[in-house]
Design a protein around this motif. Structure first.
Motif, short mmCIF file in Angstrom:
data_model
loop_
_atom_site.label_atom_id
_atom_site.label_comp_id
_atom_site.label_asym_id
_atom_site.label_seq_id
_atom_site.Cartn_x
_atom_site.Cartn_y
_atom_site.Cartn_z
N LEU B 16 0.49 -1.38 -0.30
CA LEU B 16 -0.31 0.30 -0.16
C LEU B 16 0.82 1.67 -0.20
O LEU B 16 0.40 2.44 0.22
CB LEU B 16 -1.31 -0.42 0.93
N ASP B 17 2.11 1.18 0.10
CA ASP B 17 2.86 2.26 0.28
C ASP B 17 3.11 3.50 -0.85
O ASP B 17 2.97 2.09 -2.29
CB ASP B 17 3.63 2.35 0.86
N GLY B 18 3.18 4.20 -0.97
CA GLY B 18 2.72 4.80 -2.76
C GLY B 18 3.92 6.00 -2.90
O GLY B 18 3.60 6.57 -3.96
N HIS B 19 5.56 5.52 -2.46
CA HIS B 19 6.60 6.45 -2.96
C HIS B 19 7.20 5.35 -4.01
O HIS B 19 7.76 4.38 -3.86
CB HIS B 19 7.40 6.17 -1.78
N ASP B 20 7.32 5.97 -4.84
CA ASP B 20 7.77 5.05 -6.23
C ASP B 20 8.96 5.56 -6.74
O ASP B 20 9.84 5.32 -7.74
CB ASP B 20 6.56 4.75 -7.54
N THR B 40 4.53 -1.29 -13.50
CA THR B 40 3.69 -1.33 -13.49
C THR B 40 3.30 -0.79 -12.28
O THR B 40 2.14 -1.03 -12.41
CB THR B 40 3.57 -3.44 -13.24
N GLY B 41 4.20 0.15 -12.03
CA GLY B 41 3.94 1.38 -11.24
C GLY B 41 3.03 0.46 -9.59
O GLY B 41 3.46 -0.82 -9.24
N ILE B 42 1.79 1.31 -8.67
CA ILE B 42 2.26 0.96 -7.56
C ILE B 42 0.93 0.20 -6.98
O ILE B 42 0.02 0.34 -7.59
CB ILE B 42 2.38 2.44 -6.78
N ARG B 43 1.32 -0.16 -5.86
CA ARG B 43 -0.14 -0.58 -5.12
C ARG B 43 -0.41 -2.12 -5.74
O ARG B 43 -1.62 -2.62 -5.91
CB ARG B 43 -1.06 -0.24 -5.28
N ILE B 49 1.74 -9.14 -9.63
CA ILE B 49 2.41 -9.66 -9.97
C ILE B 49 3.24 -10.34 -10.37
O ILE B 49 4.29 -10.75 -11.84
CB ILE B 49 4.01 -8.95 -8.71
N ALA B 50 2.73 -11.33 -10.15
CA ALA B 50 3.00 -12.56 -10.66
C ALA B 50 2.38 -13.01 -11.71
O ALA B 50 3.11 -13.13 -13.10
CB ALA B 50 2.38 -13.76 -10.20
N GLU B 51 1.14 -11.88 -12.03
CA GLU B 51 0.22 -12.35 -13.80
C GLU B 51 1.64 -11.61 -14.62
O GLU B 51 1.81 -12.02 -15.51
CB GLU B 51 -1.08 -11.47 -13.60
N ALA B 52 1.28 -10.34 -14.48
CA ALA B 52 2.32 -9.45 -14.99
C ALA B 52 3.74 -10.70 -15.71
O ALA B 52 3.98 -9.77 -17.10
CB ALA B 52 2.68 -8.17 -14.67
N ALA B 53 4.21 -10.94 -14.60
CA ALA B 53 5.37 -11.53 -14.29
C ALA B 53 5.65 -12.90 -16.26
O ALA B 53 6.28 -12.77 -16.85
CB ALA B 53 6.39 -12.00 -13.04
#
Lengths: 321, 136
Positions: B16-20, B40-43, B49-53
């Motif tokens: 949940l942290d939004g600092h990228d 892929t961006g935040i949150r 993540i696994a599906e994008a990988a």
């Protein structure tokens, strides 16, 4: 996974096989070519859509909206998003997934990011190969998103059945610059960010440019959209469906299929010829020799190019004998 | 042609942290080193993540986390990758990982752990040395 396993996997809906098959096609490997040859008979089912336009006009957001609207109609969606590579490092940051995050959790969507120079064949050739793989995998709609920045990118869009040109209200210069090539290949035009001032003017300018282009069997509709708010997306889906129906139903259907096939064969043959001829000239040292002569002004570039071609053809003739 | 295929790297921020900022600095450094970086961006959930990988067929996944939830989220990313048969990617992480947790995180498979102040050269070298070759 070898080619046969990849072909079987793509046919069975194995997403990992699909992803790996795309990697091979992108890298133009032996395996990639065998996979494409094996899958090609299964293609031709998908509606293929190209979305192009300058950087910052909102293509990714619009493609995201388009994909969601297609999903609501029960159609599965494949997306190929092309971003430019750095001309310096040849690396790339591919960020199109950011605007389509929700689609990642949808098993009816498969999205692949592609760097414009991350492939050994031409960009258009590679992208159309990736489209074929997704088509063969059974995706109902395959969308290719690309920055309409150069000839390569324009060609990518033309590798699909329906090309959507996205623009935004930004003054006449923007629309004027579109005359160069893109206008002729677009079947649907969208003025995005239509909540900004000047949207109607932009649409009128597009209409005027289309009128100059003359009568054609398909008259490209000009739509207005605010992709961020989802406005105009339904109309875009309908316009694409109309064009697809036109392609499939009309007396031009056969002709359009042949045109697309011709364009693909020519573009692949041209890329292969280009690569092989220059490789041969390089290997024989002929290229450098001619470059030196031109640089020293002993020979003009045109006759050097002709000599290069002659040299390559002679070399090929000797190989054959 | 002698061009080598670029290494493909997924950079994601789970939780949940939004600092990228850190994630973006790393993404840019890898890009400048000639790699193709899918950001892929935040949150992001572990499943996203696994599906994008999987879809992007990357050789490397780098996670940036500042929220302190690494011990909870990292194992979920690893099992989401396993569920999808993505078992051959190089994993690394950055952000705030307390000294005491580093060994645990490495045991999960995140062989590279890069805290604040890491020179990006070190990350580039790590990826180059350990990533599998694309389309192998």
């Amino acid at each position: 996974m070898d080619a046969a396993e990849l072909i079987a996997g793509v046919g069975n809906g194995d997403r990992r096989a699909l992803a790996r098959a795309i990697t091979h096609v992108e890298a133009d490997t032996e395996t990639g070519r065998a996979v494409l040859a094996g899958l090609y008979p299964r293609t031709g089912q998908a509606r293929t859509v190209g979305v192009t336009g300058s950087a910052g006009v909102g293509k990714s957001t619009l493609v995201g909206g388009l994909a969601r609207a297609q999903r609501e109609r029960g159609r599965s969606v494949g997306i190929v998003a092309v971003d430019p590579s750095s001309p310096f490092s040849h690396g790339a940051i591919l960020g199109d997934r950011i605007r389509m995050q929700d689609l990642t959790s949808d098993s009816g969507v498969f999205m692949r990011s592609m760097a414009s120079r991350g492939n050994l064949g031409g960009l258009a050739e590679t992208a159309s190969g990736v489209v074929d793989v997704m088509d063969a995998a059974g995706y109902d709609v395959v969308i290719v998103e690309t920055v309409g920045a150069g000839q390569d990118e324009v060609e990518v869009a033309t590798a699909t059945q329906t090309t959507v040109l996205v623009t935004m209200p930004a003054g006449g210069d923007e629309v004027q610059s579109l005359k160069a090539g893109l206008m002729e290949v677009a079947q649907v035009m969208v003025v995005n960010k239509a909540d900004l001032a000047g949207a109607d003017t932009a649409a009128t300018q597009l209409r005027a440019l289309l009128a100059i282009a003359g009568e054609r069997p398909w008259k490209p509709p000009i739509l207005k959209a605010v992709a961020r708010a989802g406005e105009g997306v339904e109309e875009l889906v309908e316009a694409i469906d109309d064009h697809q129906a036109h392609l499939r139903g009309s007396e031009h259907a056969e002709e359009a299929r042949r045109d697309l096939a011709r364009a693909q064969v020519i573009s692949l043959a041209r890329a292969a010829l280009h690569r092989e001829a220059l490789d041969a000239a390089r290997r024989a040292g002929l290229l450098e020799e001619l470059v030196e002569e031109v640089a020293a002004r002993r020979r003009d570039p045109r006759s050097a190019a002709a000599a290069l071609l002659r040299g390559v053809k002679d070399g090929w003739a000797r190989e054959r004998d | 042609m002698t061009d080598e295929q670029a290494i493909r790297v997924l950079i994601a921020k789970p939780g949940l942290d939004g600092h990228d900022r850190g994630a973006k600095v790393v993404a840019r450094a890898l890009r400048d080193a000639g790699m193709e970086v899918i950001y892929t961006g935040i949150r992001q959930t572990p499943e996203m993540i696994a599906e994008a990988a999987l879809q992007e067929d990357v050789q490397v996944v780098g996670l940036s986390i500042l929220s302190g939830a690494h011990l909870e989220l990292f194992p979920r990313v690893v099992s989401a990758l396993d569920e999808r048969g993505v078992d051959d990617v190089l994993l690394f992480c950055g952000g705030i990982i307390p000294e005491a947790d580093i060994a645990t995180v490495q045991e999960m498979g995140f062989t590279g752990v890069f805290g604040p102040g890491t020179n990006t050269e070190a990350i580039i070298e790590f990826v180059r040395d350990h990533a599998a070759s694309p389309a192998a």
